[in-house]
Scaffold this active site. Structure first.
Site, PDB file in Angstrom:
ATOM      1  N   ASP A 106       0.808  -1.218   0.000  1.00 35.71           N
ATOM      2  CA  ASP A 106       0.000   0.000   0.000  1.00 35.71           C
ATOM      3  C   ASP A 106       0.846   1.275   0.000  1.00 35.71           C
ATOM      4  O   ASP A 106       0.380   2.335   0.391  1.00 35.71           O
ATOM      5  CB  ASP A 106      -0.979  -0.006   1.171  1.00 35.71           C
ATOM      6  CG  ASP A 106      -0.258  -0.106   2.500  1.00 35.71           C
ATOM      7  OD1 ASP A 106       0.982  -0.327   2.482  1.00 35.71           O
ATOM      8  OD2 ASP A 106      -0.909   0.032   3.548  1.00 35.71           O
ATOM      9  N   HIS A 142      23.906   2.854 -18.077  1.00 37.22           N
ATOM     10  CA  HIS A 142      22.811   3.184 -17.150  1.00 37.22           C
ATOM     11  C   HIS A 142      23.045   2.538 -15.782  1.00 37.22           C
ATOM     12  O   HIS A 142      22.128   1.977 -15.185  1.00 37.22           O
ATOM     13  CB  HIS A 142      21.459   2.767 -17.737  1.00 37.22           C
ATOM     14  CG  HIS A 142      21.002   3.674 -18.839  1.00 37.22           C
ATOM     15  ND1 HIS A 142      19.954   3.369 -19.668  1.00 37.22           N
ATOM     16  CD2 HIS A 142      21.456   4.876 -19.249  1.00 37.22           C
ATOM     17  CE1 HIS A 142      19.791   4.357 -20.544  1.00 37.22           C
ATOM     18  NE2 HIS A 142      20.701   5.278 -20.312  1.00 37.22           N
ATOM     19  N   ASP A 162      26.499  11.164 -13.338  1.00 39.07           N
ATOM     20  CA  ASP A 162      25.486  11.679 -14.262  1.00 39.07           C
ATOM     21  C   ASP A 162      24.237  11.910 -13.428  1.00 39.07           C
ATOM     22  O   ASP A 162      23.557  10.965 -13.037  1.00 39.07           O
ATOM     23  CB  ASP A 162      25.228  10.659 -15.378  1.00 39.07           C
ATOM     24  CG  ASP A 162      24.235  11.154 -16.421  1.00 39.07           C
ATOM     25  OD1 ASP A 162      23.546  12.163 -16.170  1.00 39.07           O
ATOM     26  OD2 ASP A 162      24.146  10.523 -17.498  1.00 39.07           O
ATOM     27  N   ASP A 167      20.526  17.900 -16.893  1.00 39.58           N
ATOM     28  CA  ASP A 167      21.168  16.605 -17.127  1.00 39.58           C
ATOM     29  C   ASP A 167      22.658  16.870 -17.314  1.00 39.58           C
ATOM     30  O   ASP A 167      23.076  17.365 -18.362  1.00 39.58           O
ATOM     31  CB  ASP A 167      20.524  15.986 -18.382  1.00 39.58           C
ATOM     32  CG  ASP A 167      21.030  14.581 -18.685  1.00 39.58           C
ATOM     33  OD1 ASP A 167      21.839  14.058 -17.914  1.00 39.58           O
ATOM     34  OD2 ASP A 167      20.599  14.028 -19.716  1.00 39.58           O
ATOM     35  N   HIS A 218      26.691   5.534 -27.595  1.00 42.89           N
ATOM     36  CA  HIS A 218      25.441   6.309 -27.580  1.00 42.89           C
ATOM     37  C   HIS A 218      25.555   7.550 -28.453  1.00 42.89           C
ATOM     38  O   HIS A 218      26.612   7.848 -29.000  1.00 42.89           O
ATOM     39  CB  HIS A 218      25.037   6.657 -26.141  1.00 42.89           C
ATOM     40  CG  HIS A 218      26.070   7.445 -25.375  1.00 42.89           C
ATOM     41  ND1 HIS A 218      26.220   8.801 -25.503  1.00 42.89           N
ATOM     42  CD2 HIS A 218      26.995   7.049 -24.455  1.00 42.89           C
ATOM     43  CE1 HIS A 218      27.178   9.214 -24.685  1.00 42.89           C
ATOM     44  NE2 HIS A 218      27.677   8.175 -24.060  1.00 42.89           N
ATOM     45  N   HIS A 240      20.301  14.706 -26.652  1.00 45.69           N
ATOM     46  CA  HIS A 240      18.851  14.512 -26.792  1.00 45.69           C
ATOM     47  C   HIS A 240      18.164  15.806 -26.391  1.00 45.69           C
ATOM     48  O   HIS A 240      18.731  16.613 -25.645  1.00 45.69           O
ATOM     49  CB  HIS A 240      18.384  13.352 -25.902  1.00 45.69           C
ATOM     50  CG  HIS A 240      18.896  13.415 -24.486  1.00 45.69           C
ATOM     51  ND1 HIS A 240      18.313  14.207 -23.521  1.00 45.69           N
ATOM     52  CD2 HIS A 240      19.971  12.834 -23.883  1.00 45.69           C
ATOM     53  CE1 HIS A 240      18.988  14.080 -22.390  1.00 45.69           C
ATOM     54  NE2 HIS A 240      20.009  13.263 -22.579  1.00 45.69           N
ATOM     55  N   HIS A 265      14.661  13.035 -21.452  1.00 47.85           N
ATOM     56  CA  HIS A 265      14.750  12.774 -22.891  1.00 47.85           C
ATOM     57  C   HIS A 265      13.470  13.353 -23.463  1.00 47.85           C
ATOM     58  O   HIS A 265      12.447  12.679 -23.541  1.00 47.85           O
ATOM     59  CB  HIS A 265      14.868  11.274 -23.183  1.00 47.85           C
ATOM     60  CG  HIS A 265      16.138  10.675 -22.632  1.00 47.85           C
ATOM     61  ND1 HIS A 265      16.355   9.325 -22.558  1.00 47.85           N
ATOM     62  CD2 HIS A 265      17.255  11.258 -22.146  1.00 47.85           C
ATOM     63  CE1 HIS A 265      17.560   9.103 -22.028  1.00 47.85           C
ATOM     64  NE2 HIS A 265      18.118  10.267 -21.774  1.00 47.85           N
ATOM     65  N   GLU A 286      26.732  15.405 -24.928  1.00 48.84           N
ATOM     66  CA  GLU A 286      27.293  14.458 -23.964  1.00 48.84           C
ATOM     67  C   GLU A 286      28.126  13.342 -24.584  1.00 48.84           C
ATOM     68  O   GLU A 286      27.809  12.166 -24.445  1.00 48.84           O
ATOM     69  CB  GLU A 286      26.172  13.843 -23.135  1.00 48.84           C
ATOM     70  CG  GLU A 286      24.995  13.288 -23.932  1.00 48.84           C
ATOM     71  CD  GLU A 286      23.979  12.597 -23.019  1.00 48.84           C
ATOM     72  OE1 GLU A 286      24.390  11.721 -22.246  1.00 48.84           O
ATOM     73  OE2 GLU A 286      22.782  12.930 -23.097  1.00 48.84           O
ATOM     74  N   TYR A 304      34.302   4.883 -23.412  1.00 50.62           N
ATOM     75  CA  TYR A 304      34.220   3.825 -22.402  1.00 50.62           C
ATOM     76  C   TYR A 304      35.050   2.651 -22.898  1.00 50.62           C
ATOM     77  O   TYR A 304      34.684   2.003 -23.876  1.00 50.62           O
ATOM     78  CB  TYR A 304      32.760   3.406 -22.199  1.00 50.62           C
ATOM     79  CG  TYR A 304      31.814   4.598 -22.127  1.00 50.62           C
ATOM     80  CD1 TYR A 304      31.568   5.251 -20.916  1.00 50.62           C
ATOM     81  CD2 TYR A 304      31.206   5.097 -23.286  1.00 50.62           C
ATOM     82  CE1 TYR A 304      30.738   6.361 -20.856  1.00 50.62           C
ATOM     83  CE2 TYR A 304      30.374   6.209 -23.239  1.00 50.62           C
ATOM     84  CZ  TYR A 304      30.138   6.836 -22.037  1.00 50.62           C
ATOM     85  OH  TYR A 304      29.329   7.939 -21.991  1.00 50.62           O
ATOM     86  N   ARG A 360      32.428  10.563 -19.464  1.00 47.56           N
ATOM     87  CA  ARG A 360      31.420  11.316 -20.217  1.00 47.56           C
ATOM     88  C   ARG A 360      31.425  12.737 -19.686  1.00 47.56           C
ATOM     89  O   ARG A 360      31.644  12.955 -18.489  1.00 47.56           O
ATOM     90  CB  ARG A 360      30.024  10.682 -20.069  1.00 47.56           C
ATOM     91  CG  ARG A 360      28.922  11.439 -20.788  1.00 47.56           C
ATOM     92  CD  ARG A 360      27.628  10.641 -20.996  1.00 47.56           C
ATOM     93  NE  ARG A 360      26.964  10.247 -19.778  1.00 47.56           N
ATOM     94  CZ  ARG A 360      26.956   9.026 -19.270  1.00 47.56           C
ATOM     95  NH1 ARG A 360      27.594   8.051 -19.894  1.00 47.56           N
ATOM     96  NH2 ARG A 360      26.314   8.760 -18.152  1.00 47.56           N
ATOM     97  N   GLU A 366      28.860  16.028 -19.979  1.00 45.38           N
ATOM     98  CA  GLU A 366      27.519  16.369 -20.466  1.00 45.38           C
ATOM     99  C   GLU A 366      27.086  17.735 -19.954  1.00 45.38           C
ATOM    100  O   GLU A 366      27.127  18.006 -18.753  1.00 45.38           O
ATOM    101  CB  GLU A 366      26.513  15.310 -19.991  1.00 45.38           C
ATOM    102  CG  GLU A 366      25.074  15.624 -20.357  1.00 45.38           C
ATOM    103  CD  GLU A 366      24.121  14.475 -20.066  1.00 45.38           C
ATOM    104  OE1 GLU A 366      24.379  13.694 -19.123  1.00 45.38           O
ATOM    105  OE2 GLU A 366      23.111  14.363 -20.786  1.00 45.38           O
TER     106      GLU A 366
HETATM  107  N1  GLY Z   1      21.075  10.760 -17.771  1.00 43.50           N
HETATM  108  C1  GLY Z   1      20.523  10.252 -18.950  1.00 43.50           C
HETATM  109  C2  GLY Z   1      21.205  10.767 -20.126  1.00 43.50           C
HETATM  110  O1  GLY Z   1      22.270  11.322 -19.996  1.00 43.50           O
HETATM  111  O2  GLY Z   1      20.705  10.721 -21.206  1.00 43.50           O
HETATM  112 MN    MN Z   2      22.914  12.389 -18.314  1.00 44.90          MN
HETATM  113 MN    MN Z   3      21.625  13.056 -21.236  1.00 38.44          MN
END
Ligand code: GLY
Ligand code: MN
Ligand code: MN
Length: 440
Positions: A41, A244, A261, A272, A351, A355, A362, A385, A389, A407, A409
């Site tokens: 609940d 992720h 991140d 982000d 990647h 975005h 996103h 970003e 890796y 990374r 970003e």
């Molecule tokens: N944190 C998700 C991305 O960088 O797209």
């Molecule tokens: Mn990110």
């Molecule tokens: Mn991102």
């Protein structure tokens, strides 16, 4: 100014614009996000559906916005929970239909329990239904039920809608272009996120757990009336290579890089940001070489962020820079052109370079139009970003490179003159990060 940070009139303007695009024979139906059970609940923290939020600033569950362009007795209708002192004692205040009209500028509002009775009548006589099909199966079925009720009345002269359109075609395009008021909130989300990353860099020391750094970040979010826009990623050492990564449970050892991140959501708007820093404050030679390369790729992509340039140009610039650098460092072999054409960089960069960013991290909006990358226009906000890796078990490269994940970003919005970086002020280059960490 309403509690959402957007002036109440702004919502009315958005609703009018959407109705104008939909046309006078249309009806638009937008349910609130359903509440989700976490265990027995207890519920997951409630978050309003971004579309409903964008059009109303109404935060409660169990609500449905119905827009009926040109309807004489009111175009903007909200179905919502009635006031209920007993329930409000448990869950907090509700606006009620009265509040929906007075505080949220609806033309009319009804108890959510009356939806079943009223909606078929609103659908009747409208040609087109705009709705987001497939997002909420339970509501999809209800809508079909209401339509069938109108269809059952055809012999009595009822005219059921016969075109069903994806609401996103209209609404996503509106949401893609950020207004001045939205950008104020996005700058705020960015600023809170910058402070959160600084707190994490300040707290870093060998032996610290990833979750302790996550706690630093999220303390800053909550202290600023914000919350995580998505699951914060804190990956030390080779965990940085898991795109992720969510466990955030490992300990960072001296010599490790930590990839963070994390971004705040403020009044519904996301930031982000990713930074990758050495837990002990000093980059090794290899870490610095790869970090410099990712920074160069980000700069190359950023240079493409201006009106009239295809969205895809940023990714292409980043990929070229990364490939060239990987060849120089010996992680790739052969000619630049062939490597770019073959996409060999994908072994280390899986990647895209960014975005759209807004109410959803996103965010909505088409990236391509008629098969072509769309051109950037003022008001579009997105992330840049790039990353690299090197898997810990990649025996094709010298051992010194293995297990490094990086990374960088940042968030930008396209302006008439070029772009504005929303996430300014946070140490970004290896030198800046080392200087920041030395001065802690
Ligand atoms: N944190 C998700 C991305 O960088 O797209
Ligand atoms: Mn990110
Ligand atoms: Mn991102």
């Amino acid at each position: 100014m309403s509690a959402t940070g957007i002036p109440a009139l702004g919502y009315a303007r958005r609703r009018r614009q959407l109705m104008r695009m939909a046309g006078d024979d249309a009806i638009l139906v937008l349910p609130a996000a359903p509440e989700r059970i976490r265990s027995r609940d207890t519920h997951y923290p409630y978050r309003q559906d971004s579309d409903l939020w964008y059009l109303t600033g109404f935060a409660e569950p169990e609500a449905v916005l119905v827009l009926v362009p040109g309807r004489r007795h009111g175009e903007a209708l909200l179905f919502c929970r009635e006031r209920d002192p007993e329930r409000e004692g448990w869950d907090g205040p509700r606006a009620g239909p009265e509040g929906a009209v007075e505080a949220f500028g609806m033309d009319d509002a009804y108890p959510i329990d009356d939806l079943d009775e009223i909606l078929p009548g609103l659908l009747e006589g409208r040609t087109r239904v705009y709705y987001h099909f497939g997002r909420d199966t339970e509501f999809d079925l209800k809508l079909i039920g209401w339509l069938n009720r109108v269809r059952a009345q055809v012999r009595m002269g009822a005219q059921p809608p016969h075109e069903f359109l994806e609401l996103g075609h209209l609404l996503d395009e509106m949401r893609l272009f950020k207004s001045r008021d939205e950008l104020k909130l996005m700058r705020r989300a960015a600023k809170i996120s910058v402070q959160a990353h600084e707190a994490a860099m300040r707290a870093a020391r060998p032996g610290i757990h990833e979750y302790e750094l996550q706690a630093e970040l999220e303390r800053v979010f909550r202290a600023a009336d914000a919350e995580p826009a998505y699951n914060s990623i804190v990956g030390a050492g080779p965990n940085a290579c898991v795109l992720h990564y969510r466990a955030n449970a490992a300990q960072a050892r001296a010599g490790d890089l930590v990839l963070v991140d994390a971004g705040a959501e403020y009044r519904g708007y996301a930031a982000d940001i990713t930074r990758t820093f050495p837990v002990n404050g000093r980059f090794t030679t290899e870490q610095r070489a790869l970090h410099d390369l990712v920074g160069a790729a980000q700069a190359a992509a950023l240079a493409q962020a201006r009106p009239g340039v295809p969205y895809e140009a940023g990714h292409k610039a980043a990929v070229e820079t990364l490939t060239e650098g990987l060849l120089k460092l010996g992680l790739l072999k052969g000619k630049l052109e062939k490597n770019v054409a073959d996409g060999t960089y994908k072994r280390y960069y899986r990647h895209k370079t960014g975005h759209w960013l807004g109410l959803d991290v996103h965010d909505v909006g088409d990236y391509r139009i008629d098969g072509e990358s769309r051109l950037l226009e003022p008001g579009m906000a997105f992330t840049i970003e790039p990353g690299l890796y090197v898997p810990a078990d990649d025996t094709t490269v010298a051992e010194k490179w293995r297990g490094i994940g990086i990374r960088i970003e940042d968030d930008v919005v396209v302006t008439n003159a070029g772009h504005e970086v929303l996430t300014t002020g946070l140490a970004r280059s290896a030198d800046e990060i080392e200087a920041f960490m030395a001065a802690r």
